[in-house]
Design a protein around this motif. Sequence first.
Motif, mmCIF file in Angstrom:
data_model
loop_
_atom_site.group_PDB
_atom_site.id
_atom_site.type_symbol
_atom_site.label_atom_id
_atom_site.label_comp_id
_atom_site.label_asym_id
_atom_site.label_seq_id
_atom_site.Cartn_x
_atom_site.Cartn_y
_atom_site.Cartn_z
ATOM 1 N N ALA A 16 0.830 -1.208 0.000
ATOM 2 C CA ALA A 16 0.000 0.000 0.000
ATOM 3 C C ALA A 16 0.863 1.256 0.000
ATOM 4 C CB ALA A 16 -0.936 -0.003 1.201
ATOM 5 N N LEU A 17 1.944 1.232 0.779
ATOM 6 C CA LEU A 17 2.826 2.398 0.826
ATOM 7 C C LEU A 17 3.531 2.591 -0.516
ATOM 8 C CD1 LEU A 17 4.116 4.733 2.337
ATOM 9 C CD2 LEU A 17 5.822 3.130 3.232
ATOM 10 N N ALA A 18 3.938 1.497 -1.139
ATOM 11 C CA ALA A 18 4.591 1.590 -2.448
ATOM 12 C C ALA A 18 3.655 2.210 -3.473
ATOM 13 C CB ALA A 18 5.057 0.212 -2.905
ATOM 14 N N GLU A 19 2.398 1.812 -3.460
ATOM 15 C CA GLU A 19 1.420 2.389 -4.381
ATOM 16 C C GLU A 19 1.213 3.876 -4.103
ATOM 17 O OE1 GLU A 19 -2.245 0.223 -4.721
ATOM 18 O OE2 GLU A 19 -1.179 -1.694 -4.851
ATOM 19 N N GLU A 20 1.217 4.237 -2.833
ATOM 20 C CA GLU A 20 1.046 5.642 -2.444
ATOM 21 C C GLU A 20 2.239 6.491 -2.884
ATOM 22 O OE1 GLU A 20 -0.942 8.836 -0.685
ATOM 23 O OE2 GLU A 20 -1.696 6.796 -0.863
ATOM 24 N N LEU A 21 3.437 5.936 -2.792
ATOM 25 C CA LEU A 21 4.647 6.678 -3.129
ATOM 26 C C LEU A 21 4.972 6.675 -4.629
ATOM 27 C CD1 LEU A 21 7.057 5.555 -0.247
ATOM 28 C CD2 LEU A 21 5.708 7.655 -0.393
ATOM 29 N N GLN A 22 4.369 5.764 -5.362
ATOM 30 C CA GLN A 22 4.721 5.571 -6.767
ATOM 31 C C GLN A 22 4.652 6.846 -7.609
ATOM 32 O OE1 GLN A 22 2.695 5.343 -9.754
ATOM 33 N NE2 GLN A 22 4.435 4.646 -10.974
ATOM 34 N N PRO A 23 3.591 7.643 -7.563
ATOM 35 C CA PRO A 23 3.568 8.861 -8.404
ATOM 36 C C PRO A 23 4.669 9.863 -8.028
ATOM 37 C CG PRO A 23 1.373 8.370 -7.542
ATOM 38 C CD PRO A 23 2.327 7.448 -6.863
ATOM 39 N N GLU A 24 4.931 9.993 -6.729
ATOM 40 C CA GLU A 24 5.960 10.931 -6.279
ATOM 41 C C GLU A 24 7.353 10.485 -6.717
ATOM 42 O OE1 GLU A 24 7.547 12.996 -2.120
ATOM 43 O OE2 GLU A 24 5.799 11.670 -2.078
ATOM 44 N N ILE A 25 7.639 9.210 -6.592
ATOM 45 C CA ILE A 25 8.956 8.697 -6.989
ATOM 46 C C ILE A 25 9.108 8.758 -8.508
ATOM 47 C CG2 ILE A 25 10.402 6.624 -7.040
ATOM 48 C CD1 ILE A 25 9.370 6.027 -4.202
ATOM 49 N N ALA A 26 8.048 8.443 -9.242
ATOM 50 C CA ALA A 26 8.109 8.543 -10.705
ATOM 51 C C ALA A 26 8.393 9.990 -11.123
ATOM 52 C CB ALA A 26 6.808 8.050 -11.325
ATOM 53 N N ALA A 27 7.799 10.938 -10.427
ATOM 54 C CA ALA A 27 8.050 12.355 -10.734
ATOM 55 C C ALA A 27 9.484 12.745 -10.378
ATOM 56 C CB ALA A 27 7.065 13.232 -9.974
ATOM 57 N N MET A 28 9.999 12.204 -9.278
ATOM 58 C CA MET A 28 11.376 12.509 -8.875
ATOM 59 C C MET A 28 12.379 11.973 -9.892
ATOM 60 S SD MET A 28 11.127 11.662 -4.787
ATOM 61 C CE MET A 28 12.745 12.166 -4.271
ATOM 62 N N LEU A 29 12.102 10.769 -10.396
ATOM 63 C CA LEU A 29 13.030 10.119 -11.327
ATOM 64 C C LEU A 29 12.745 10.470 -12.785
ATOM 65 C CD1 LEU A 29 13.202 6.578 -9.682
ATOM 66 C CD2 LEU A 29 14.838 8.452 -9.480
ATOM 67 N N LYS A 30 11.602 11.089 -13.025
ATOM 68 C CA LYS A 30 11.189 11.486 -14.377
ATOM 69 C C LYS A 30 11.103 10.297 -15.326
ATOM 70 C CE LYS A 30 12.952 16.205 -14.092
ATOM 71 N NZ LYS A 30 13.506 16.346 -12.807
ATOM 72 N N LYS A 31 10.617 9.179 -14.782
ATOM 73 C CA LYS A 31 10.386 7.987 -15.588
ATOM 74 C C LYS A 31 9.427 7.071 -14.835
ATOM 75 C CE LYS A 31 14.290 5.250 -13.870
ATOM 76 N NZ LYS A 31 15.509 4.559 -14.208
ATOM 77 N N PRO A 32 8.763 6.168 -15.543
ATOM 78 C CA PRO A 32 7.835 5.250 -14.861
ATOM 79 C C PRO A 32 8.594 4.330 -13.896
ATOM 80 C CG PRO A 32 7.646 5.070 -17.273
ATOM 81 C CD PRO A 32 8.787 5.980 -16.981
ATOM 82 N N VAL A 33 7.967 4.058 -12.772
ATOM 83 C CA VAL A 33 8.574 3.189 -11.750
ATOM 84 C C VAL A 33 7.518 2.182 -11.324
ATOM 85 C CG1 VAL A 33 9.612 3.117 -9.456
ATOM 86 C CG2 VAL A 33 10.032 5.074 -10.929
ATOM 87 N N LYS A 34 7.913 0.920 -11.251
ATOM 88 C CA LYS A 34 6.990 -0.133 -10.826
ATOM 89 C C LYS A 34 6.907 -0.154 -9.307
ATOM 90 C CE LYS A 34 7.709 -3.040 -14.828
ATOM 91 N NZ LYS A 34 8.090 -4.356 -15.320
ATOM 92 N N THR A 35 5.705 -0.454 -8.806
ATOM 93 C CA THR A 35 5.520 -0.498 -7.353
ATOM 94 C C THR A 35 6.363 -1.607 -6.722
ATOM 95 O OG1 THR A 35 3.541 -1.841 -7.627
ATOM 96 C CG2 THR A 35 3.218 0.537 -7.357
ATOM 97 N N GLY A 36 6.652 -2.659 -7.477
ATOM 98 C CA GLY A 36 7.500 -3.739 -6.957
ATOM 99 C C GLY A 36 8.904 -3.242 -6.616
ATOM 100 N N ALA A 37 9.434 -2.353 -7.436
ATOM 101 C CA ALA A 37 10.766 -1.795 -7.168
ATOM 102 C C ALA A 37 10.735 -0.929 -5.905
ATOM 103 C CB ALA A 37 11.236 -0.964 -8.363
#
Length: 169
Positions: free
Chosen positions: A31-52
Motif C-alpha cells: 500500500a505504501l509503495a502504491e502511495e509513493l509511486q507517483p511521487e517517486i516517478a516524478a522525482m526520477l522522471k520515468k515510470p517506476v513499478k511499485t515492486g521496485a
Amino acid sequence: MKTVAQSVEQILRAQPFLEEALQRSIINFSALAEELQPEIAAMLKKPVKTGAIMMALRRYHSPVGVSNNQKLKQAFKNLGDITVRSNISAFTFKNTNTLVNCHGKLLSYVSANTHLFYAFTRGILESNIMISGSETEKVNSFFEAEHLLMQREALAAISVQLPQDNFKV
C-alpha cells in the motif's frame, strides 16, 4: 542518476513518523509503495513499478546513529508545564530611533508587574510586542508617537517549559 532506493530514502527522511512506522513494521509495504509511486516517478522522471519501490522499502534501514526517535520521545516525556494565556494583544511598530526609548518605559512598567504576559521581538524593519490585553492602553500611551503598523486583540499564547538539554534534541 538517482535510484529508486535513494528516492525512497529521501522521502522517508523527510517524514520521520513514516520512517518510525516502517521500523516498527506496522505499515503495509504494498500500500505504501502504491502511495509513493507517483511521487517517486516524478522525482526520477520515468515510470517506476511499485515492486521496485516495495523492494527499496523492505531494504531500507535507518542510518546508524540516527536514534532521534528515542531522543524525541524522551524530550516529550521531560516537557514541563504547558501554559495557555488568553486575552493577549499584539502590536507591530515600525523601527525608529525613538522606539527603544518607548520600549524602555514599557520594560520598566512590566518589571514592576510580574503577573503580566510580555514578549518582544525586534526585526530589521519592525518590532512586535505581545502583552496581556489589560495593558493595551499602557502600550498605546508609551508608544503614542511611534508608527503603529498593526494591532490585534483577543489572541492566545501557549508556553511550553522545555528541559535543560533541549538544544541537543
